[in-house]
Write a protein that holds these residues in place. Structure first.
Motif, mmCIF file in Angstrom:
data_model
loop_
_atom_site.group_PDB
_atom_site.id
_atom_site.type_symbol
_atom_site.label_atom_id
_atom_site.label_comp_id
_atom_site.label_asym_id
_atom_site.label_seq_id
_atom_site.Cartn_x
_atom_site.Cartn_y
_atom_site.Cartn_z
ATOM 1 N N VAL B 286 4.237 1.721 -1.472
ATOM 2 C CA VAL B 286 2.959 2.217 -0.954
ATOM 3 C C VAL B 286 3.242 3.479 -0.163
ATOM 4 C CG1 VAL B 286 0.995 1.763 0.558
ATOM 5 C CG2 VAL B 286 1.988 -0.106 -0.781
ATOM 6 N N VAL B 413 -12.292 -3.734 -6.288
ATOM 7 C CA VAL B 413 -10.874 -4.093 -6.405
ATOM 8 C C VAL B 413 -10.653 -4.925 -7.660
ATOM 9 C CG1 VAL B 413 -9.058 -5.490 -5.359
ATOM 10 C CG2 VAL B 413 -10.391 -3.915 -3.954
ATOM 11 N N ALA B 426 -5.995 4.173 -3.348
ATOM 12 C CA ALA B 426 -6.947 3.431 -2.526
ATOM 13 C C ALA B 426 -7.320 4.297 -1.339
ATOM 14 C CB ALA B 426 -6.348 2.113 -2.058
ATOM 15 N N ILE B 445 -3.512 -5.408 -2.252
ATOM 16 C CA ILE B 445 -2.812 -4.138 -2.455
ATOM 17 C C ILE B 445 -1.303 -4.376 -2.478
ATOM 18 C CG2 ILE B 445 -2.274 -1.921 -1.345
ATOM 19 C CD1 ILE B 445 -5.220 -1.799 -0.461
ATOM 20 N N LYS B 448 -0.232 -5.938 -5.676
ATOM 21 C CA LYS B 448 -0.158 -4.969 -6.767
ATOM 22 C C LYS B 448 1.145 -4.163 -6.658
ATOM 23 C CE LYS B 448 -2.624 -4.274 -10.291
ATOM 24 N NZ LYS B 448 -2.932 -5.422 -11.156
ATOM 25 N N VAL B 455 1.378 2.871 -5.254
ATOM 26 C CA VAL B 455 0.130 2.853 -4.508
ATOM 27 C C VAL B 455 0.050 4.070 -3.593
ATOM 28 C CG1 VAL B 455 -1.307 1.596 -2.853
ATOM 29 C CG2 VAL B 455 0.067 0.335 -4.528
ATOM 30 N N LEU B 457 -2.148 5.156 -0.601
ATOM 31 C CA LEU B 457 -3.146 4.617 0.312
ATOM 32 C C LEU B 457 -3.595 5.707 1.270
ATOM 33 C CD1 LEU B 457 -4.599 2.175 1.770
ATOM 34 C CD2 LEU B 457 -2.552 2.061 3.201
#
Lengths: 397, 514, 394
Positions: B286, B413, B426, B445, B448, B455, B457
């Motif tokens: 992330v 989502v 996101a 999240i 995932k 990701v 974010l």
């Protein structure tokens, strides 16, 4: 709270029911009541005498029986898209119908057409009601009238501004592109030699112009419109011949068979614009032949004070009285007289198909009072009218 | 100490719903009462009753010990009760002065509006309560935080001494929240009393003197802020224990999934808002993008998802160039996007849930066969997702507008996660959501991420960034100030970066970067 | 608030998500209220309400005794004249409803995509002219080729007329309201010219020649009943539009763009492509309305042919909540009112304008359902209002 609203609704409904019962004529609804919507500005006021002549053209169909009812005559008028209040031939025709029932008894009704497809329906409505005489107004109803007339040979019709036979040439298909290849014994076509009256207007205009130029314009280039313009031009030319003047006519030339047209019968803006440009080219008397478009011209004249208007169809000092001060004169097409005559012929059993032709002679057309005319001019116009009736002055074809 | 306001046994029923059930609330003079509860707990209904917008079915209202009947907002104002709504009631094309005087216009000579008098009064109020605002500025030119001040001034101008603030922090940046709390403190010091409605736990503990928690229309209890912890408050609100710490394993980053090179993007007004940004996101990690709202994060995300054109620079998704490709092309490359404004971009509110569940894939098998939509497949898909993602809805046929914010976000989502993706973008994924939903979405999240998805974010909530990210990039004025390893990041150094100051330099040179 | 619990479970059967009963309640009450207030007007001009509405009803539906008598005569003697007469009012209402259905669909499709098609009138006119041209100029084709060709001609003509504003919006952001109005005027003036020039039949009248019999939409009965396959065509088109809007991916796109263009773009839909497509579709439907009118009812086109169908269509789409089936119901309502008005005007002497007043009232009540809900104390059910257009700013 809630209850009071229901109570109110209930009250309304109750009042409707009571009112309905009070009317007490649920059996034959309004059978003897003329519509309340009476045309108020129709030129009935302008009329002085009711012509009594029967149709001038030799009737070809057999004379049919008078209406069976014996209690006056029912007349049903189907308007064209202009509606009953068009201050033109719809209004004028209905004025004739109302005058007829006033004198003969009975009822005059009308149905307004709002769409092309209404024509046939409205005619059918009156056929279903066994109306004594159905008056249809305008050439756009030409085919539907003929079709209905053929389908209902006992039903009597009068059609304004149209006549049968109307099928000419190879491409004409009866009942489609035209109404009928033969004369119809149960339809009276009400047509008008408006050129005779326009001729007088042209003469008067030529005699009265300050600038030596007069003008006319039309809605679209079709005979019922151009007949006015032709007559007007001829009248001016006749004046020039007689007096050795050179008054010019703008907006129409019979030689070219073309002139100035707005392309519509609606836009008062077009009427204003045309008047403005004619004035700039020197004209001071203008005859608009385009229904309400002419009101725009009249408005321009009133504001600018630089021109005067020749009204058409009805007497504009009555039907467009707000412009009275700039109305020079009006070319009258007495649709009301024609309808009255047709109604009367139904009533007395002399009705026959064929063509009614409105002329100066039978008061089917005429010229309204010329404003500010010197007595010499009035006398000349009277003489000219008599000459046309007598045939000593002839109009160009 | 007196109670300026008491509600006793307030009950309000809507068709099929008990919005407030015998609610008792007490506001002490000169204090801030925080009314805490999840979305849908009945807080706003209660305040609308107090403000005269709804009539209670049962119950009494006492102002300074006297029972009152409040029929309309005018009654409320007459009793000194003023309300600052969550959605501001301001006319954007009018000035501050005009907005304040709207409804109570004073006139000169009985005819002319007396702008000057109002402007002077606004300045007085500003000075008195530390509410700085230019009386002649147009509302549309003011930032959200200042607009809120105008709302407060409006209330004070009408001489309210009981102020109700409905979710006042929902639209504010962290800095603006700080500012608001200072203002509230000033108001209290000057003798005003305040009811503060919120669902954010930490704010409550910082600002309130009393905390009352509502759940499902009932009072769960009151608690002294000194005794409160986020965990206690959260469990009171949700009705079960809530895990506020996101449990996650260390990331196992793989190869690059997203690579951004020297990206420049103009916003819709053609201002260059992304100024040469470069970064990458790996599979299974992330990357958090921190920053104060309005520093180019929105435009960055729009450019990545094809909603805004790229001025210059490149974007590669697993080696494929996707800059200036259409949104559809980018979607089809396996990019999922939880948009920042879920009601504007993420959902079609007037469509039923089942349609929203396939908004991006409606044209593909199995949802479509040729041009024909496969209703059974679409509805089965929605049924499955609603269960799987715990969307709280009576059924899949209701419109998305009928769902609470948290459940709306769950729909997005669910939809985005249910198709094969390699990158998840996101943006503010938990803004405006209640605790339970935040917990849920955070876990999704991370799940995932653990499946190997990259990701990105973007959030203006530092707590969220710190809780979820493996690496953190800080954006300031359209540029990336720095990318930190999450292990080395804390609120202090991130806060400095967010303000455009490099921590290492700040100590040495005290120099601001451009 | 706790919306989740307030919303009742509703299967998506009815119009716009509510049940059919709910969806029809307000329009039905709106019609009732319109008639009640219309009655007040009738009283005000001193006429008899029962007579008037009795005539209106007979004019729209016919009378039962006449129908029974017609059937009796037909079965006892085989003479169908009385039966035809009895059926005439009802079939005329359906004839009147036909162009309303198709133009209403045209505007509704636009609304569904957030576009305000004020140009249905012009598209209707152009469609009629194109159909008429195909109808009269081509000779010697069998009906099964000529008729579809004539319909197609009208639909294509209308589609082009609609597509131009759609393209201008997509390409230059020009607002479709302005452009469809301009296209109306171009259509009107173009038709003035065509009817007085290239397309004029022999003679002086500004009308086209009649179409060939092979291009006519066949009528179900002999004259004067004009009821024809155009009505069936309109119903079929309503179903096709319904299917297209609600059951296909393209329709889903259109509705998405209309309901939330930002979300549609987010979902990868091409907004401008939809604008062009929908305007072409809307134009095609209005053009087909012109087609059905000329091929089924009039068989020729004259000046003033269109006369307001396209403008009434806006009201129809509103009343029908932009749903194809709602539009059909609204069009039937307008058809019955308009058609019955003839009888009312003639038998009761009520000006035909009263029908316009009733229509106007119905539209107001439906456009502002709060009035109806207030009068009849209907609790408000929280449903999303159909998005009509995005206004001027979009």
């Amino acid at each position: 709270m809630k209850k009071s609203y229901f109570a109110m609704v209930a009250l309304i409904i109750a009042s409707l029911v009571l009112a309905a019962c009070g009317g007490g004529q649920t059996q034959t609804p309004a059978a003897t009541e003329p519509p309340t919507e009476v045309v108020t500005e129709a030129p009935t006021e302008a009329m002085t005498e009711a012509p009594t002549e029967a149709p001038t053209e030799a009737p070809t169909g057999e004379a049919t029986e008078p209406p069976a009812s014996g209690e006056g005559i029912t007349i049903g008028q189907v308007t064209d898209l202009g509606g009953i209040d068009d201050k033109s031939f719809n209004a004028s025709a209905f004025a004739g119908a109302e005058r007829a029932v006033e004198q003969l008894g009975g009822e005059a009704k009308y149905l307004e057409s709002q769409q092309q497809s209404d024509y046939a329906r409205n005619i059918q409505q009156f056929v279903d009601e066994d109306t004594d005489l159905i008056v249809t107004v305008g050439f756009l109803l030409g085919v539907d009238t003929a079709t209905a007339a053929k389908a209902n040979p006992d039903q009597k019709f009068a059609i304004v501004d149209y006549s049968y036979p109307d099928c000419f040439g190879d491409t004409a298909v009866e009942g489609e592109t035209c109404g009928s290849a033969t004369e119809l014994p149960n339809v009276m076509g009400l047509t008008f030699d408006t050129d005779q009256a326009a001729f007088l207007a042209g003469y008067a205009a030529a005699a009265s112009t300050q600038t030596g130029t007069v003008a006319t314009f039309g809605g679209i280039n079709i005979p019922p419109v151009t007949i006015f313009m032709k007559g007007f031009e001829a009248g001016v030319n006749y004046y020039n011949e007689q007096k050795g003047t050179d008054v010019q006519v703008l907006g129409w030339s019979t030689a070219d068979n073309d002139g100035v047209f707005t392309g519509n019968f609606e836009s008062t803006d077009d009427g204003r614009a045309n008047a403005e440009s004619f004035v700039q080219e020197g004209a001071d008397i203008i005859m608009p032949v385009a229904g309400p478009v002419g009101l725009g011209s009249a408005a321009y004249c009133q504001e600018s004070g630089s021109c005067r208007i020749v009204g058409v169809d009805t007497d504009w000092t009555v039907s467009a009285s707000e412009y009275s001060d700039v109305i020079f004169t009006s070319v009258l097409k007495r649709v009301d007289n024609a309808v009255f005559d047709a109604a009367q012929s139904v009533a007395d059993g002399s009705f026959a198909g064929g063509v009614y032709l409105g002329t100066l002679e039978n008061e089917g057309v005429g010229l309204a009072e010329v404003s500010g005319a010197a007595s010499e001019l009035t006398a000349e116009l009277d003489q000219l009218k008599a000459d046309i009736i007598a045939g000593t002055v002839t109009l160009p074809e | 100490m007196t109670n300026v306001l008491e509600l006793r046994g307030i009950t309000k029923r809507f068709p099929g719903v008990l919005a407030n059930d015998k609610v008792d609330i007490t506001l002490r003079e000169g204090k801030i009462l925080a009314l805490l509860g999840e979305n849908g707990a009945g807080k706003t209904t209660l305040m609308n009753i107090l403000y005269g917008l709804y009539k209670p079915d049962e119950g009494q209202i006492f102002v300074r010990g006297q029972e009152v009947d409040i029929q309309s907002p005018n009654d409320a104002i007459a009793r000194g009760i003023g309300m600052v709504h969550q959605h501001f009631m301001l006319v954007p094309v009018m000035t501050v002065t005009e907005n304040v005087m709207l409804g109570v216009e004073p006139t000169k000579n009985g005819v002319f509006l007396d702008h000057d008098k109002v402007a002077d009064r606004i300045r007085e109020i500003s000075d008195q309560y530390g509410l700085e605002v230019d009386p002649h500025a147009y509302i549309k030119d003011l930032p959200v935080g200042i607009q809120q001040r105008v709302e407060i001034i409006k209330v004070l101008y009408r001489q309210a001494d009981i102020l109700i603030l409905d979710e006042p922090t929902a639209v504010l940046t962290p800095q603006e929240v700080e500012g608001l709390f200072r203002i509230l403190q000033t108001l209290i010091d000057k003798g005003k009393s305040i009811i503060f409605i919120t669902h954010k736990l930490k704010e409550v503990m910082n600002a309130a003197d009393d905390i009352t928690v509502l759940r499902l229309g009932r009072i769960v209890g009151s608690i002294d802020p000194k005794d409160a912890t986020p965990e206690i408050l959260a469990s009171m609100m949700v009705g079960r224990d809530v895990n506020l710490v996101v449990m996650k394993q260390p990331a196992k980053p793989g190869e690059d999934v997203l690579k951004v090179n020297d990206l420049y993007v103009r916003d819709e007004r053609k201002n260059m808002t992304v100024n040469g940004v470069s970064f990458d996101v790996c599979k299974g990690e992330v990357l958090g993008v921190a920053g104060v709202q309005g520093n180019g994060q929105t435009e960055l995300v729009y450019a990545l998802t094809g909603l805004l054109p790229v001025e210059s620079g490149e974007i590669y998704l697993s080696g494929t160039a996707i800059h200036n490709k259409s949104p559809r092309t980018i979607l089809e490359h396996g990019v999922a996007h939880i948009p920042e404004d879920r009601q504007r971009h993420g959902l079609i509110l007037s469509f039923p849930i089942y349609d929203n569940m396939m908004l991006c894939t409606y044209y593909e098998a199995p949802f479509a066969k040729g041009v024909s939509l496969q209703e059974n497949v679409i509805q089965n898909n929605a049924e499955t997702l609603v269960k799987q993602y715990d969307v709280r809805t009576p059924n899949i046929y209701v419109n998305a507008s009928a769902l609470s914010g948290g459940n709306q976000q769950k729909v997005i989502v669910a939809r985005e996660f249910s198709r094969p993706i390699q990158l998840l973008i996101a943006s503010q994924p938990t803004r405006g959501l209640d605790v339970g939903s935040i917990e849920y979405i955070h876990n999704q999240i991370i799940k995932k991420r653990d499946e190997g998805t990259g990701v990105l974010l973007v959030s203006s909530e530092l707590d969220e960034i710190l809780a979820l990210s493996d690496r953190i990039a800080v954006m300031y004025k359209g540029q990336i100030m720095d990318v930190l390893d999450a292990k080395n990041a804390n609120k202090d150094n991130l806060g400095l970066l967010m303000a455009g100051v490099h921590p290492s330099e700040s100590t040495q040179k005290e120099e601001r970067l451009p | 608030m706790t919306q989740t619990a307030t919303v009742k479970a509703t299967k998506p059967k009815g119009i716009g998500g509510g049940t059919l009963g709910q969806a029809l309640l307000v329009p039905a009450l709106a019609v009732l209220s319109g008639l009640i207030i219309g009655a007040i007007f009738i009283l005000a001009i001193g006429e008899n309400v029962l007579t008037a509405y009795g005539a209106l009803f007979r004019g729209s539906f016919g009378s039962l005794p006449a129908l029974i008598e017609g059937i009796r005569v037909y079965f006892s003697t085989g003479e169908n004249q009385a039966l035809v007469r009895a059926l005439y009012p009802f079939t005329e209402s359906l004839v009147t409803a036909t162009p309303y259905i198709l133009t209403g669909l045209s505007v509704a499709v636009g609304f569904r995509c957030g576009l305000f098609n004020i140009g249905a009138e012009g598209q209707f006119f152009i469609g009629a002219l194109c159909s008429a041209f195909v109808g009269y100029s081509i000779r010697g084709l069998p009906a099964f080729i000529h008729l579809p060709l004539a319909i197609l001609g009208g639909a294509l003509g209308g589609a082009v007329w609609g597509m131009i504003p759609g393209y201008l919006k997509a390409r230059f952001g020009a607002h479709e309201v302005v452009n469809t109005i301009m296209m109306n005027w171009i259509a009107f003036r173009l038709s003035d010219w065509l009817l007085n020039g290239p397309m004029q039949a022999s003679g002086f009248r500004p009308v086209t020649p009649n179409i060939q019999p092979t291009a006519e939409l066949p009528r179900f009965f002999a004259d004067p009943l004009r009821f024809n396959w155009g009505f069936v065509l309109a119903l079929v088109m309503a179903y096709i539009v319904y299917w297209f809007l609600f059951k296909t991916t393209l329709g889903f796109e259109i509705r998405s763009v209309g309901a939330n263009p930002d979300a549609a773009r987010y979902a990868g839909m091409n907004i401008v492509k939809n604008f062009v497509f929908v305007m072409a579709l809307a134009g095609g439907l209005a053009g087909m309305a012109g087609s059905a009118q000329v091929l089924g009812v009039d068989h020729w086109v004259g000046q003033g042919f269109a006369a307001g169908y396209g403008f009434d269509a806006i009201a129809l789409a509103l009343v029908g909540k932009s749903h194809p089936f709602g539009v059909v119901l609204a069009a039937l309502l307008f058809g019955f009112l308009r058609s019955g008005a003839t009888e009312m005007q003639s038998m009761a002497g009520i000006p035909i304008d009263i029908i316009s007043i009733i229509q106007g009232l119905v539209i107001i009540f439906i456009a502002a359902p709060a009035i109806i809900r207030w009068i009849y104390r209907i609790p408000t059910i929280k449903t999303e209002e159909t998005v009509l257009t995005r206004g001027w700013g979009s």
